[in-house]
Write a protein that holds these residues in place. Sequence first.
Motif, PDB file in Angstrom:
ATOM      1  N   PHE A  18       0.252   3.775   6.422  1.00 60.62           N
ATOM      2  CA  PHE A  18       0.103   2.418   5.882  1.00 60.62           C
ATOM      3  C   PHE A  18      -0.957   1.644   6.650  1.00 60.62           C
ATOM      4  CE2 PHE A  18       1.307  -2.084   6.400  1.00 60.62           C
ATOM      5  CZ  PHE A  18       1.194  -2.514   5.077  1.00 60.62           C
ATOM      6  N   ALA A  19      -0.911   1.708   7.972  1.00 64.26           N
ATOM      7  CA  ALA A  19      -1.839   0.927   8.792  1.00 64.26           C
ATOM      8  C   ALA A  19      -3.275   1.411   8.628  1.00 64.26           C
ATOM      9  CB  ALA A  19      -1.426   0.990  10.258  1.00 64.26           C
TER      10      ALA A  19
ATOM     11  N   PHE B 294       8.694  -6.285  -7.591  1.00 63.40           N
ATOM     12  CA  PHE B 294       8.310  -5.088  -6.843  1.00 63.40           C
ATOM     13  C   PHE B 294       9.539  -4.267  -6.459  1.00 63.40           C
ATOM     14  CE2 PHE B 294       7.085  -2.569  -3.177  1.00 63.40           C
ATOM     15  CZ  PHE B 294       5.894  -2.026  -3.617  1.00 63.40           C
ATOM     16  N   SER B 295      10.628  -4.930  -6.110  1.00 64.42           N
ATOM     17  CA  SER B 295      11.854  -4.203  -5.759  1.00 64.42           C
ATOM     18  C   SER B 295      12.338  -3.350  -6.922  1.00 64.42           C
ATOM     19  CB  SER B 295      12.943  -5.184  -5.331  1.00 64.42           C
ATOM     20  OG  SER B 295      12.603  -5.823  -4.123  1.00 64.42           O
ATOM     21  N   CYS B 296      12.196  -3.858  -8.132  1.00 65.92           N
ATOM     22  CA  CYS B 296      12.582  -3.080  -9.321  1.00 65.92           C
ATOM     23  C   CYS B 296      11.681  -1.858  -9.475  1.00 65.92           C
ATOM     24  CB  CYS B 296      12.518  -3.957 -10.564  1.00 65.92           C
ATOM     25  SG  CYS B 296      13.822  -5.207 -10.667  1.00 65.92           S
ATOM     26  N   LYS B 297      10.380  -2.043  -9.245  1.00 69.48           N
ATOM     27  CA  LYS B 297       9.452  -0.917  -9.352  1.00 69.48           C
ATOM     28  C   LYS B 297       9.760   0.123  -8.272  1.00 69.48           C
ATOM     29  CE  LYS B 297       5.700  -3.562  -9.319  1.00 69.48           C
ATOM     30  NZ  LYS B 297       4.271  -3.986  -9.423  1.00 69.48           N
TER      31      LYS B 297
ATOM     32  N   LEU C 289      -0.558  -3.167   0.614  1.00 73.47           N
ATOM     33  CA  LEU C 289      -1.718  -3.325   1.491  1.00 73.47           C
ATOM     34  C   LEU C 289      -2.266  -4.742   1.423  1.00 73.47           C
ATOM     35  CD1 LEU C 289      -3.781  -0.097   0.616  1.00 73.47           C
ATOM     36  CD2 LEU C 289      -2.013  -0.343   2.363  1.00 73.47           C
ATOM     37  N   HIS C 290      -2.178  -5.334   0.230  1.00 71.49           N
ATOM     38  CA  HIS C 290      -2.708  -6.676   0.001  1.00 71.49           C
ATOM     39  C   HIS C 290      -1.633  -7.758   0.191  1.00 71.49           C
ATOM     40  CE1 HIS C 290      -6.660  -5.483  -1.605  1.00 71.49           C
ATOM     41  NE2 HIS C 290      -6.030  -4.441  -2.117  1.00 71.49           N
ATOM     42  N   ASN C 291      -0.473  -7.359   0.689  1.00 74.66           N
ATOM     43  CA  ASN C 291       0.643  -8.300   0.854  1.00 74.66           C
ATOM     44  C   ASN C 291       1.009  -8.980  -0.460  1.00 74.66           C
ATOM     45  OD1 ASN C 291       1.067  -7.956   3.690  1.00 74.66           O
ATOM     46  ND2 ASN C 291      -0.763  -9.163   4.074  1.00 74.66           N
TER      47      ASN C 291
ATOM     48  N   ASN D  70       6.334  -6.268   3.321  1.00 80.39           N
ATOM     49  CA  ASN D  70       5.242  -5.467   2.766  1.00 80.39           C
ATOM     50  C   ASN D  70       4.975  -4.243   3.636  1.00 80.39           C
ATOM     51  OD1 ASN D  70       3.832  -6.726   0.293  1.00 80.39           O
ATOM     52  ND2 ASN D  70       4.101  -8.502   1.637  1.00 80.39           N
ATOM     53  N   ALA D  71       4.989  -4.433   4.957  1.00 85.21           N
ATOM     54  CA  ALA D  71       4.710  -3.325   5.863  1.00 85.21           C
ATOM     55  C   ALA D  71       5.797  -2.255   5.785  1.00 85.21           C
ATOM     56  CB  ALA D  71       4.572  -3.846   7.295  1.00 85.21           C
TER      57      ALA D  71
END
Length: 320
Positions: free
Chosen positions: A112-113, A38-41, A86-88, A97-98
Amino acid sequence: MDLAADGAVESALPNPQEAAELRAALKHLRAQPRGWVFSCKFALCVLLTAVGVGVVLQPEWWCRVTGVVLIGCMFAHAAELQHETLHNLAYRSRRANAVAGIVLGLPMLISFAAYKAAHLRHHRDLGTSMNREFFDYGDQYGVEERSKFGTFVDWTVRFTMVHHYVLFVANLGRSLIVSDFGGESARVSRRIRRDHCLAFAMLLTLSVLSWSLESGVIVWVWLLPLALVAGPVHALIEVPEHYGCETLNRDPFANTRTIRSNRILTWFTNSNNFHVEHHLMPNLPLERLPDLHSEVRDRIRYFNRGYLEYFGKLLQRRSR
């Protein structure tokens, strides 16, 4: 149950025993989130946005048009990345994630919330009359009979995302006067206020920067990409997910659509084109959805081989 505190909500199949058996048969696909993926994306999204900003600030008109399109597309892509948080499923840490989700939502003014609370309820309620989506397009799924003018209004609302921006302004007002949000817990309301205040701070910063530089930088790097590109592109991604499906059927094979597209669009939508698969196993990391598709594709009722095919067929039906 505090949905905002949950990582995901399991979708329901019509027969609980069938659902349990299917998930048991597919448990070999389950995996832990890989944060480095995810960090790469995330980094690629930031890089392409920065390139767009560099291009749009050039004086040539074609550079500005190209930059606006690129920035707007990255805003829409960021919203798809936010969906994973959102789905962690982006990181193993809820806090990570948050933080990532908050940042990714800022360009399109997506709390986000608020998005997380509404989206997890959507997973729980899809297939029932209680289902609501965070991005409200009016006649969400095209089930109501409309006049030609009504249909034009509906699609205008979808592609401009006007309802979302009106709601943002209303929720920002609530946040600034420290008011709670109906239907949400006190904790979720605090988080929604936090997100809107951060977005407001971002807008103030961009406005001050434009004023101090005596330029329209806020227009070129945010307003035009948001209004002309990000909104319509986001709608193009979101509308096919359930539009025209059996949305009062609890079976995700019937109430959701999958679009098998090329690798570029699968990356751009963050694998959200495999939407039946996502609703079937919402705890599954999104990069595993193509693998799940190979297991269940014969059961999918609503399937298209590409977005062009889907919208081509949609236009044909609407023109009759």
